[in-house]
Design a protein around this motif. Structure first.
Motif, PDB file in Angstrom:
ATOM      1  N   ASP A   1     -32.612  36.651  -5.444  1.00 60.25           N
ATOM      2  CA  ASP A   1     -33.442  36.594  -4.237  1.00 60.25           C
ATOM      3  C   ASP A   1     -34.622  37.559  -4.347  1.00 60.25           C
ATOM      4  OD1 ASP A   1     -31.779  34.694  -3.170  1.00 60.25           O
ATOM      5  OD2 ASP A   1     -30.587  36.122  -2.012  1.00 60.25           O
ATOM      6  N   MET A   2     -34.372  38.758  -4.877  1.00 63.71           N
ATOM      7  CA  MET A   2     -35.472  39.696  -5.074  1.00 63.71           C
ATOM      8  C   MET A   2     -36.460  39.168  -6.124  1.00 63.71           C
ATOM      9  SD  MET A   2     -36.949  42.330  -6.922  1.00 63.71           S
ATOM     10  CE  MET A   2     -35.713  42.663  -8.171  1.00 63.71           C
ATOM     11  N   MET A   3     -35.919  38.489  -7.138  1.00 63.03           N
ATOM     12  CA  MET A   3     -36.774  37.922  -8.181  1.00 63.03           C
ATOM     13  C   MET A   3     -37.700  36.853  -7.606  1.00 63.03           C
ATOM     14  SD  MET A   3     -35.450  36.145 -11.722  1.00 63.03           S
ATOM     15  CE  MET A   3     -34.175  37.385 -11.882  1.00 63.03           C
ATOM     16  N   THR A   4     -37.156  35.965  -6.780  1.00 66.39           N
ATOM     17  CA  THR A   4     -37.984  34.912  -6.172  1.00 66.39           C
ATOM     18  C   THR A   4     -38.963  35.472  -5.149  1.00 66.39           C
ATOM     19  OG1 THR A   4     -36.208  34.496  -4.576  1.00 66.39           O
ATOM     20  CG2 THR A   4     -36.266  33.120  -6.553  1.00 66.39           C
ATOM     21  N   ALA A   5     -38.634  36.638  -4.557  1.00 65.11           N
ATOM     22  CA  ALA A   5     -39.591  37.264  -3.631  1.00 65.11           C
ATOM     23  C   ALA A   5     -40.862  37.687  -4.364  1.00 65.11           C
ATOM     24  CB  ALA A   5     -38.956  38.463  -2.940  1.00 65.11           C
ATOM     25  N   CYS A   6     -40.747  37.993  -5.649  1.00 61.63           N
ATOM     26  CA  CYS A   6     -41.943  38.342  -6.424  1.00 61.63           C
ATOM     27  C   CYS A   6     -42.846  37.142  -6.665  1.00 61.63           C
ATOM     28  CB  CYS A   6     -41.537  38.953  -7.764  1.00 61.63           C
ATOM     29  SG  CYS A   6     -40.567  40.476  -7.647  1.00 61.63           S
ATOM     30  N   TRP A   7     -42.335  35.909  -6.473  1.00 61.90           N
ATOM     31  CA  TRP A   7     -43.116  34.701  -6.738  1.00 61.90           C
ATOM     32  C   TRP A   7     -43.563  34.014  -5.463  1.00 61.90           C
ATOM     33  CZ3 TRP A   7     -38.368  33.243 -10.083  1.00 61.90           C
ATOM     34  CH2 TRP A   7     -38.361  34.012 -11.244  1.00 61.90           C
ATOM     35  N   ARG A   8     -43.647  34.738  -4.374  1.00 65.44           N
ATOM     36  CA  ARG A   8     -44.118  34.134  -3.125  1.00 65.44           C
ATOM     37  C   ARG A   8     -45.595  33.782  -3.254  1.00 65.44           C
ATOM     38  NH1 ARG A   8     -41.143  38.584   0.760  1.00 65.44           N
ATOM     39  NH2 ARG A   8     -39.036  37.678   0.640  1.00 65.44           N
ATOM     40  N   PRO A   9     -46.027  32.660  -2.659  1.00 63.68           N
ATOM     41  CA  PRO A   9     -47.434  32.242  -2.822  1.00 63.68           C
ATOM     42  C   PRO A   9     -48.426  33.265  -2.276  1.00 63.68           C
ATOM     43  CG  PRO A   9     -46.073  30.421  -2.031  1.00 63.68           C
ATOM     44  CD  PRO A   9     -45.221  31.635  -1.961  1.00 63.68           C
ATOM     45  N   GLY A  10     -48.139  33.850  -1.120  1.00 65.59           N
ATOM     46  CA  GLY A  10     -49.047  34.848  -0.554  1.00 65.59           C
ATOM     47  C   GLY A  10     -48.849  36.201  -1.211  1.00 65.59           C
ATOM     48  N   ASP A  11     -49.938  36.784  -1.719  1.00 66.88           N
ATOM     49  CA  ASP A  11     -49.789  38.068  -2.419  1.00 66.88           C
ATOM     50  C   ASP A  11     -49.331  39.176  -1.485  1.00 66.88           C
ATOM     51  OD1 ASP A  11     -52.101  38.055  -0.989  1.00 66.88           O
ATOM     52  OD2 ASP A  11     -53.381  38.833  -2.575  1.00 66.88           O
ATOM     53  N   ARG A  12     -49.688  39.092  -0.210  1.00 68.46           N
ATOM     54  CA  ARG A  12     -49.241  40.122   0.732  1.00 68.46           C
ATOM     55  C   ARG A  12     -47.764  39.980   1.079  1.00 68.46           C
ATOM     56  NH1 ARG A  12     -54.186  40.865   5.145  1.00 68.46           N
ATOM     57  NH2 ARG A  12     -55.823  41.341   3.615  1.00 68.46           N
ATOM     58  N   GLN A  13     -47.171  38.841   0.794  1.00 67.04           N
ATOM     59  CA  GLN A  13     -45.748  38.644   1.068  1.00 67.04           C
ATOM     60  C   GLN A  13     -44.864  39.179  -0.053  1.00 67.04           C
ATOM     61  OE1 GLN A  13     -45.495  34.411   1.610  1.00 67.04           O
ATOM     62  NE2 GLN A  13     -46.391  34.459   3.654  1.00 67.04           N
ATOM     63  N   ARG A  14     -45.443  39.531  -1.188  1.00 70.43           N
ATOM     64  CA  ARG A  14     -44.646  40.035  -2.300  1.00 70.43           C
ATOM     65  C   ARG A  14     -44.352  41.522  -2.094  1.00 70.43           C
ATOM     66  NH1 ARG A  14     -49.136  37.587  -6.319  1.00 70.43           N
ATOM     67  NH2 ARG A  14     -49.036  35.430  -5.549  1.00 70.43           N
ATOM     68  N   PRO A  15     -43.199  41.983  -2.522  1.00 72.06           N
ATOM     69  CA  PRO A  15     -42.856  43.403  -2.311  1.00 72.06           C
ATOM     70  C   PRO A  15     -43.668  44.302  -3.236  1.00 72.06           C
ATOM     71  CG  PRO A  15     -41.160  42.317  -3.612  1.00 72.06           C
ATOM     72  CD  PRO A  15     -42.111  41.235  -3.176  1.00 72.06           C
ATOM     73  N   PRO A  16     -43.985  45.517  -2.815  1.00 69.42           N
ATOM     74  CA  PRO A  16     -44.651  46.475  -3.716  1.00 69.42           C
ATOM     75  C   PRO A  16     -43.643  47.022  -4.723  1.00 69.42           C
ATOM     76  CG  PRO A  16     -44.256  47.474  -1.580  1.00 69.42           C
ATOM     77  CD  PRO A  16     -43.836  46.039  -1.443  1.00 69.42           C
TER      78      PRO A  16
END
Length: 720
Positions: free
Chosen positions: A684-699
């Motif tokens: 789930d954390m891995m797929t969070a890095c591939w979210r379409p919106g760059d602001r939605q990705r974790p730092p």
């Protein structure tokens, strides 16, 4: 195999069994309390063929030693659909305590979403919602010609309850209706009441419809009689008129009085008024009014509308109303072309004015211009809309960039290394204006020879290339972190060189491929790492420890607003004690040429399989695009670099896949599958890095905290 019914018996406490041990109908295979399957060696898959089954499912019955509460069943099955083998389309799980009847508890229905992309075997989990049973019957329905199963595992625990065996199902003839009238003996007095009730129902359903029909018929007769009396009250008898049109006789009843019906516009079939003879006349179709300017008469002779036409009926009739009836001796109307002359054409423009004659023609509006055709539609492929940006430095490596130059205020001094102290050991790759070499550096501060990475710039290069090379050295001098390869020194004399740290185990990609996972627990994990039987092992904690160090180095670059642009396992170095440092040496190496491609003929090499969609299609790089690349790098680490990302897609297919995000349809983008060694929360954390919106990705600081929490208490267990 042609057998479709199997039976498996379990010992208490066992939650798994290998279906590979099932050989024929009625076979029972027992498992010990440790869960190890005592099945013959050499069998990995059991298959069923759907040639003569007529859509009947494969049925497997599992027998446990005691009654248990089941929470889930895991079926490891094959999806090699190009060979007519696919995961079952749906499954049904039935439960029983006695083993004879399975109707007491509702079955669990499961439908599998068809996967026609990946052919890898997978584990299918069916939730059983705490069902209680000693016997579990599993029915699998075919999706293609074959079903292949390697392992079936149950999640269950002993049931601390009293359960009895199920009673046989009640047949339809034995169904008892509690609301039915009880049957009494023939000599009972209740039979008289039953007969009386039936007679009463017969009277109600027989007499009532007849009574309603009689009342309806009488109401119609009464309504008809009232109409006749009303007509007589209005005075006079009705007249009977006969109209003869050859052999056709039409009888009509007409009232002498109009009663206002002829003037009623809404009543089409009312009484016709006889007071106005002119309005009641029949006229030939071509005999119309003369004084109507919009009506053109086609006949040669017409009668004025005020002259009545007498009806040609025999004089012996008592009819006083005259009708115009078409006769057979009437001259037919002339042809249309003889009496009709077309009007003169209307001029479209004002005619020229003649001398002494002024004609006043109305001015016509200008003609409406034609509607222009729609613009031509142009369609482009994903590679045609890309805006590639060069990420390669002068020496062939990837060049770091700084999003905010004001942050580079902590540049440190680096020593000047003489070129004679460097001995070339290996040339890793070459770029357009330089090369990357592994060298032995003598005269190091430690007093011993060190292995370093040297980027050399050719002697005869443009001044702009020289400035770019020195700018890269300035950016590297600002980096000071244990998990980033640091700048060791520079050479001020020709050729110019930048000297980096280099670690003994080389890059992370090759390091992972030389190892295997520790104790793979499932058949799926063993199948994914078949080539690692003789390799040294890496535990799951060691893999997370490696990923944590990569995230730590990227967190430092994120703090300095430095963008890497080519983060991957091949660009990380591994040293003693599993020390990992982020570097930039892979782009110039020939062994990794398949990981880079050109999106157009005039563009530079780009690692499109690791890049975020905005970097590929729009040329935008940021720390959030590095987060996307870190998700792919984490996928490489947990698969031990056994497969290239999106290996089933071509380079153009990868571009087409990420273009969904550019079109606002990010949900349609295909992401990398979950690795066999990867838990769900890690994926789930891995797929969070591939979210379409760059602001939605974790730092990166958030990613680092997540990985550190998942690896608490880890002690280094890697043998050097």
């Amino acid at each position: 195999m042609r057998d479709f019914r199997f039976r498996v018996e379990f010992q208490a406490g066992v939650v798994g069994v290998s279906v590979a041990s099932l050989r024929a109908e009625g076979c029972k295979w027992r498992c010990g309390t440790d869960g190890a399957t005592l099945s013959p060696a050499g069998y990995e898959w059991v298959g069923w063929k759907n040639d003569s089954r007529q859509q009947q499912p494969v049925e497997i019955t599992f027998e446990f030693e005691t009654v248990r509460n089941f929470s889930a069943v895991h079926i490891y099955t094959n999806n090699f659909f190009t060979k007519d083998t696919q995961v079952f389309s749906r499954a049904r799980v039935l439960f029983s305590v006695g083993g004879e009847h399975y109707h007491a508890q509702p079955p669990v229905e499961f439908e599998y979403v068809v996967d026609r992309i990946f052919e890898t075997a997978r584990n299918v989990t069916i939730r059983l919602h705490g069902a209680t049973a000693k016997y579990v019957k599993l029915q699998l329905f075919f999706a293609l010609r074959w079903i292949l199963i390697s392992e079936v595992a149950f999640d269950s625990e002993p049931c601390r309850c009293n359960q009895t065996e199920e009673a046989p199902p009640v047949t339809p003839t034995e169904v008892v209706d509690e609301t039915a009238v009880p049957v009494v003996p023939a000599h009972s007095t209740s039979s008289d009441f039953l007969v009386g009730g039936l007679v009463a129902l017969g009277v109600v359903f027989g007499v009532v419809p007849v009574t309603l029909c009689v009342l309806y018929y009488r109401s119609r007769l009464t309504r008809k009689a009232s109409k006749i009396s009303l007509s007589k009250a209005n005075g006079g008898e009705t007249k009977k008129v006969s109209m003869k049109m050859k052999d056709l006789h039409i009888n009509m009843n007409l009232s002498q009085l109009s009663n206002g019906y002829s003037r009623a516009k809404g009543n089409l079939y009312g009484h016709v008024s006889m007071d106005e003879e002119a309005s009641a006349m029949y006229q030939e179709p071509y005999k119309g009014p003369l004084h109507n300017p919009g009506y053109h008469t086609l006949g040669h002779t017409v009668h004025p509308p005020d002259v009545p036409l007498k009806c040609p009926l025999p004089p012996d009739t008592d009819d006083s109303v005259d009708y115009a009836v078409p006769g057979m001796n009437v001259t037919p109307p002339p042809p249309f072309s003889d009496v009709y002359s077309p009007p003169p054409p209307v001029p479209l423009t004002r005619p020229p004015m003649t001398k002494g004659l002024a004609l006043d023609y109305p001015t016509l509006p200008p003609p409406t211009p034609p509607i222009p055709p729609p613009p031509k539609q142009h369609y482009f492929t994903a590679s045609q809309v890309c805006q590639p940006v060069s990420i390669q430095g002068p020496a062939g490596n990837v060049a770091f960039i700084v999003s905010e130059a004001s942050e580079l205020t902590q540049a440190r001094c680096v020593p000047d290394i003489a070129g004679k102290n460097l001995r070339v050991m290996e040339t890793l790759g070459e770029g357009v204006f330089g090369s990357i070499q592994v060298c032995e550096m003598r005269g190091a501060p430690s007093g011993e020879a060190e292995t370093v990475l040297v980027k050399c710039l050719n002697s005869r290069v443009d001044e702009a290339v020289r400035e770019e090379f020195l700018q890269e050295a300035q950016v590297l001098s600002c980096i000071s972190d244990i998990n980033v390869a640091q700048l060791v020194g520079l050479t001020s004399q020709e050729p110019l060189c930048i000297i980096h740290e280099y670690l003994q185990h080389g890059d992370l990609h090759q390091f992972l491929r030389r190892h295997a996972p520790e104790n793979p627990t499932s058949v799926m994990q063993r199948a994914a790492f078949k080539d690692g039987s003789e390799c040294p092992v890496l535990s799951y904690g060691a893999l997370v420890y490696i990923a944590t160090q990569v995230a730590s180095g990227m967190k430092h670059l994120e703090k300095l607003n430095i963008v890497h642009r080519d983060l991957a396992a091949r660009n990380c170095l591994v040293g003693e004690g599993l020390l990992v440092k982020v570097s930039d040496l892979a782009m110039s190496q020939n062994r990794y040429h398949r990981d880079y491609c050109r999106v157009s003929e005039d563009s530079t090499l780009l690692p499109v399989r690791w890049m975020a969609w905005e970097s590929v299609l729009q040329g935008r790089f940021s720390s959030k695009s590095d987060v996307w690349a870190f998700g792919v790098t984490l996928w490489e680490i947990l698969t031990l670099a056994r497969q290239q990302p999106y290996a089933e897609l071509s380079d153009d297919g990868v571009l087409e896949n990420v273009s969904h995000c550019c079109h606002g349809d990010g949900a349609a983008m295909m992401v990398l599958p979950q690795p066999p060694l990867c838990p769900r929360e890690m994926y789930d954390m891995m797929t969070a890095c591939w979210r379409p919106g760059d602001r939605q990705r974790p730092p990166f600081w958030e990613v680092l905290m997540f990985l550190q929490r998942k690896n608490l208490g880890y002690c280094l267990d890697y043998p050097e």
